[in-house]
Design a protein around this motif. Structure first.
Motif, mmCIF file in Angstrom:
data_model
loop_
_atom_site.group_PDB
_atom_site.id
_atom_site.type_symbol
_atom_site.label_atom_id
_atom_site.label_comp_id
_atom_site.label_asym_id
_atom_site.label_seq_id
_atom_site.Cartn_x
_atom_site.Cartn_y
_atom_site.Cartn_z
ATOM 1 N N THR A 204 0.825 -1.217 0.000
ATOM 2 C CA THR A 204 0.000 0.000 0.000
ATOM 3 C C THR A 204 0.857 1.264 0.000
ATOM 4 O O THR A 204 0.323 2.356 0.138
ATOM 5 N N ASN A 205 2.178 1.092 -0.118
ATOM 6 C CA ASN A 205 3.106 2.207 0.046
ATOM 7 C C ASN A 205 2.855 2.902 1.382
ATOM 8 O O ASN A 205 2.804 4.124 1.479
ATOM 9 N N LEU A 206 2.717 2.091 2.430
ATOM 10 C CA LEU A 206 2.434 2.581 3.772
ATOM 11 C C LEU A 206 3.571 3.443 4.296
ATOM 12 O O LEU A 206 4.743 3.100 4.163
ATOM 13 N N ARG A 207 3.200 4.564 4.928
ATOM 14 C CA ARG A 207 4.098 5.367 5.755
ATOM 15 C C ARG A 207 3.361 5.624 7.046
ATOM 16 O O ARG A 207 2.274 6.218 7.041
ATOM 17 N N SER A 208 3.918 5.189 8.172
ATOM 18 C CA SER A 208 3.201 5.350 9.432
ATOM 19 C C SER A 208 4.177 5.511 10.579
ATOM 20 O O SER A 208 5.317 5.039 10.525
ATOM 21 N N ARG A 230 -0.726 7.885 9.716
ATOM 22 C CA ARG A 230 -0.661 6.750 8.801
ATOM 23 C C ARG A 230 -1.219 7.187 7.451
ATOM 24 O O ARG A 230 -2.266 7.852 7.372
ATOM 25 N N GLU A 231 -0.526 6.820 6.369
ATOM 26 C CA GLU A 231 -1.012 7.114 5.028
ATOM 27 C C GLU A 231 -0.727 5.923 4.121
ATOM 28 O O GLU A 231 0.358 5.341 4.158
ATOM 29 N N THR A 232 -1.712 5.535 3.311
ATOM 30 C CA THR A 232 -1.541 4.444 2.362
ATOM 31 C C THR A 232 -2.105 4.856 1.006
ATOM 32 O O THR A 232 -2.973 5.726 0.913
ATOM 33 N N GLU A 233 -1.611 4.185 -0.029
ATOM 34 C CA GLU A 233 -2.164 4.341 -1.365
ATOM 35 C C GLU A 233 -3.050 3.133 -1.674
ATOM 36 O O GLU A 233 -3.315 2.301 -0.796
ATOM 37 N N ASP A 234 -3.523 3.021 -2.899
ATOM 38 C CA ASP A 234 -4.409 1.918 -3.262
ATOM 39 C C ASP A 234 -3.735 0.570 -3.018
ATOM 40 O O ASP A 234 -2.538 0.392 -3.254
ATOM 41 N N LEU A 235 -4.545 -0.390 -2.564
ATOM 42 C CA LEU A 235 -4.061 -1.713 -2.218
ATOM 43 C C LEU A 235 -3.656 -2.503 -3.462
ATOM 44 O O LEU A 235 -4.443 -2.653 -4.402
ATOM 45 N N PHE A 722 6.223 -6.545 1.285
ATOM 46 C CA PHE A 722 7.451 -6.444 2.066
ATOM 47 C C PHE A 722 7.278 -5.318 3.089
ATOM 48 O O PHE A 722 6.857 -4.212 2.733
ATOM 49 N N LYS A 723 7.611 -5.615 4.348
ATOM 50 C CA LYS A 723 7.353 -4.679 5.442
ATOM 51 C C LYS A 723 8.622 -4.465 6.260
ATOM 52 O O LYS A 723 9.445 -5.369 6.398
ATOM 53 N N ALA A 724 8.725 -3.279 6.826
ATOM 54 C CA ALA A 724 9.798 -2.967 7.763
ATOM 55 C C ALA A 724 9.226 -2.111 8.879
ATOM 56 O O ALA A 724 8.374 -1.245 8.641
ATOM 57 N N SER A 725 9.668 -2.364 10.098
ATOM 58 C CA SER A 725 9.176 -1.571 11.230
ATOM 59 C C SER A 725 10.251 -1.492 12.306
ATOM 60 O O SER A 725 11.138 -2.351 12.392
#
Length: 730
Positions: A204-208, A230-235, A722-725
């Motif tokens: 989702t190009n997540l930025r949070s 939190r902001e996301t783009e289209d799934l 793919f996720k990173a936190s």
């Protein structure tokens, strides 16, 4: 559907198989004998961002139900701590919990997803913040978001079963209680305590990011502030957006339009049918800010907080649908203007204020007074394109007071009262629910007897509910009584087994009673029934859990028999170009099992290899022999996790069976499996609360659809991600 005999046989076979596994366990709330009890210590520090929370006499973090040593009348109980929340982080609370046994999610859209517990959702599952309702309207419709950001949650308690006894008739199927730190109840070890969690992903190009600060002032006062964004783009998805059956229907409509010479319309249908790779209009943005204080005076604490939640998210449209709006012409005649698919978004805001007090009462019959009061002013606006479609306002206040008894030999318990007032107002062309008022008052008690191998738990709740819709002149009053008895045997190695019998009742909600109109966000014309009666259920649940040879296990088998079960079902008719859904009532039967096992395959003390297995199954049948709509299928999860002091490496496979037991006009879903990998690194040897995490979900980019979702035909689950936190706590 299976007979009762075949159900018992199925459950027995599962029990034998799991016993040979060697075991099944609940996450966090099972009666695990951990290091503290092994070393003879009565309490042990567990990983916590304030480093001071204690565990019970067996090393467990138990749920927030004081006065009881255990909570076996709700045998299906799980607790997620900070590390598990980070592993499963998502913007909606429903998605955070989907790997737990017995839990699915409504999955309406990336911006709106509530928990589904044992197949129950909506008005049967209550989402709480520290014991009080979220005071949003997510329980009334699947397109409404839950006003909780998991970024700032401290832990999450999941209660599967008739939580009505604790939290009211809207939790007849279970409850999810999110504990945060808005009102501090303990003094930090540090001069200033800081927590943070940041995450990104590719699907989702997540930025949070979220952060909180706890500042002790003097020896008794703590100030708290937190916020998140939190902001996301289209799934992004794997394959076509639209399910195969719906895609075939749309392509057939395209062929018909083309045969009639409507080439432009035919091209639009084909474009919708061929949409793949992402779900249009599924982006979201949210931010929160909260502030509070706590006063800690020995064994007594009190404090207050205020908070703001704001989100804007897209509502994916069902491809190929049209919706007609009535408009007044110059002559006053109503004309219908038919429009194509509309872009619907929801803008949601909530202001919330809370007060909390835990007051020590000394050595009398009651040892503690627990009080919680919450106020909410909630608004959300459904936009159709740039125009305001409908505005929903809800103002509510909820209060809860509990008296915790002093333990008298083998007798423990608590007794309390609870009050809820909600003033709901909807305005706009598609205000499908008239303005209404709801008032609830309840008195409840939870009691536990016994300290030896045999114990008895009892609970009872009496509740009155008044629901009134002044514009249409209808008022309904309900009185409900719920109760439960639990018989428990506790053996060696913290082995516990028992059977619970419950009787639970639920009053219909205002939406179930009074809905009558188009709801563009759900793309449905919803019709309630003001003559609905009280819903009630008898329930029986058997459970066993404990520890064998280093493995923890838990298994629960349950059956609930409903009278006057309320459900929303499609009729096959259309109104205003929308499918008509009506609330109906008849008997229903739920049966299911859930379990979990965690056992070491290899352990040197500094390195361990652990295997996890989880299973969930539920079937639900209406009195006429048809299936209850949107029941999750059998699901299985298997995982291997290597653990050391600095690293955890986990690989898992989660499989969902096909669901072919469907209601009228409901589509079946195929089976699918997700493969996931995770690496967690704790770079600071003296601080396990600092964790860097890399993960890959759905590695093979498989297309899957969640059967519990209203939008499963056109909102599939996420593709490869793919996720990173990073989680910090100092």
């Amino acid at each position: 559907m299976k007979t009762l005999t075949s159900r018992i046989a199925l459950a027995s076979a599962l029990s034998i198989g799991l016993a040979a596994s060697p075991a099944f366990a609940e996450n966090g709330a099972a009666d695990e004998q951990q290091q503290g009890s092994e070393t003879g210590s009565s309490e042990e520090r567990v990983e916590d961002d304030l480093h001071t929370r204690q565990v019970d006499y067996q090393g467990n973090i138990i749920v927030s139900a004081e006065g009881l040593r255990q909570l076996d009348i709700l045998a299906g109980t799980s607790v997620l701590e900070a590390n598990e929340i980070q592993r499963n982080l998502n913007g909606q609370i429903g998605e955070v919990l989907t790997k737990l046994p017995g839990v699915s999610a409504s999955g309406f859209a990336p911006g709106a997803s509530r928990p589904v517990l044992r197949g129950f959702q909506g008005e049967r599952v209550r989402v709480l913040v520290d014991g009080l309702g979220t005071a949003d309207v997510s329980n009334t419709s699947v397109d409404h978001a839950t006003t909780i950001d998991p970024l700032t949650a401290e832990r999450i308690e999941v209660l599967r079963g008739p939580a009505v006894l604790l939290y009211g008739s809207q939790s007849i199927g279970g409850a999810v209680n999110v504990i945060d730190k808005r009102i501090p109840t303990r003094i930090p070890d540090e001069k200033i305590h800081f927590d943070a969690l940041a995450a990104v992903d590719t699907v989702t190009n997540l930025r949070s990011g979220g952060a909180s600060v706890d500042l002790p002032i003097g020896s008794n006062f703590v100030f708290h502030v937190d916020g998140s964004w939190r902001e996301t783009e289209d799934l992004e998805i794997a394959g076509f957006q639209i399910a195969e059956e719906l895609r075939a229907e749309i392509l057939e409509e395209a062929a018909e339009e083309e045969a009639e010479g409507e080439l432009e319309e035919a091209a639009e249908f084909r474009e919708a049918a061929d949409q793949r790779g992402f779900v249009p209009n599924s982006a979201s943005e949210a931010w929160t800010v909260n502030a509070g204080f706590g006063v800690i005076l020995g064994e007594s604490t009190f404090g207050a907080s205020i908070g703001w939640y704001d989100t804007n998210y897209g509502v994916p449209g069902r491809p190929g649908t049209e919706h007609a709006h009535g408009e007044e012409g110059e002559e006053g005649e109503e004309e219908e203007e038919e429009e194509g698919e509309e872009i619907v978004t929801i803008d949601l805001e909530q202001f919330r204020a809370d007060f909390k007090a835990d007051i020590a009462l000394g050595d009398g019959f009651f040892s503690k007074l627990k009080a919680r009061v919450g106020y909410s002013d909630y608004t959300h606006t459904e936009f159709e394109g740039e125009e305001v479609g409908t505005v929903f306002d809800s103002e509510s206040i909820e209060a809860r007071v509990e008296f915790v008894q002093q333990q008298a030999g083998p007798w423990r318990g608590s007794t309390g009262i609870q009050y809820l007032h909600r003033d709901f107002f909807a305005e706009g062309a598609e205000a499908y629910v008239p303005p209404n008022l709801t008032d609830q008052f309840a008195i409840f008690t939870l009691q536990e007897f016994g300290t030896g191998p045999f114990q008895l738990e009892a609970a009872a709740r009496f509740e009155t509910t008044d629901v009134e819709a002044p514009p249409i002149g209808i008022q309904r009053d309900f009185q409900t009584f719920s109760g439960a008895l639990g018989f428990i045997y506790e053996g060696d190695n913290a082995l516990r087994a028992g059977i619970n019998v419950s009787r639970a009742e639920r009053a219909p909600s205002a939406e179930e009673l009074f809905s009558d109109g188009p709801h563009i966000a759900t793309q449905a014309f919803e019709i309630g029934d003001p003559n609905l009666e009280t819903e009630s259920a008898w329930g029986v649940e058997g459970f066993v859990r404990g520890q064998v040879a280093g493995a923890t296990f838990s298994l629960a088998v349950f059956n609930q028999w409903f009278d006057d079960y309320i459900y929303l079902t499609e009729t096959g008719n259309e109104e205003d170009g929308l499918p008509v859904f009506v609330y109906l009532q008849q008997d229903a039967d739920y049966f299911g099992f859930e379990g979990e096992v965690s056992f070491p395959l290899f352990d040197t003390g500094t390195f361990g290899l652990i295997a996890d297995l989880r299973a969930s199954y539920v079937e639900a049948e209406l009195g006429d022999g048809t299936a209850v709509p949107r029941i999750p299928p059998l699901s299985l999860l298997g995982a291997l996790e290597a653990q050391s002091s600095a690293f955890d490496i986990r690989g898992e496979v989660q499989w969902f069976a096909a669901q072919e037991e469907v209601a009228a006009f409901e589509t079946a879903t195929d089976d699918f499996a997700f493969v996931n990998f995770l690496v967690a690194w704790r770079p600071l040897p003296n601080n396990e609360n600092v964790t860097v995490q890399l993960a890959a979900d759905n590695v093979f980019d498989v297309s899957g659809r969640r059967h519990a979702s209203f939008t499963k035909d056109f909102v599939p689950l996420a593709g490869r991600n793919f996720k990173a936190s990073v989680r910090l706590s100092f």
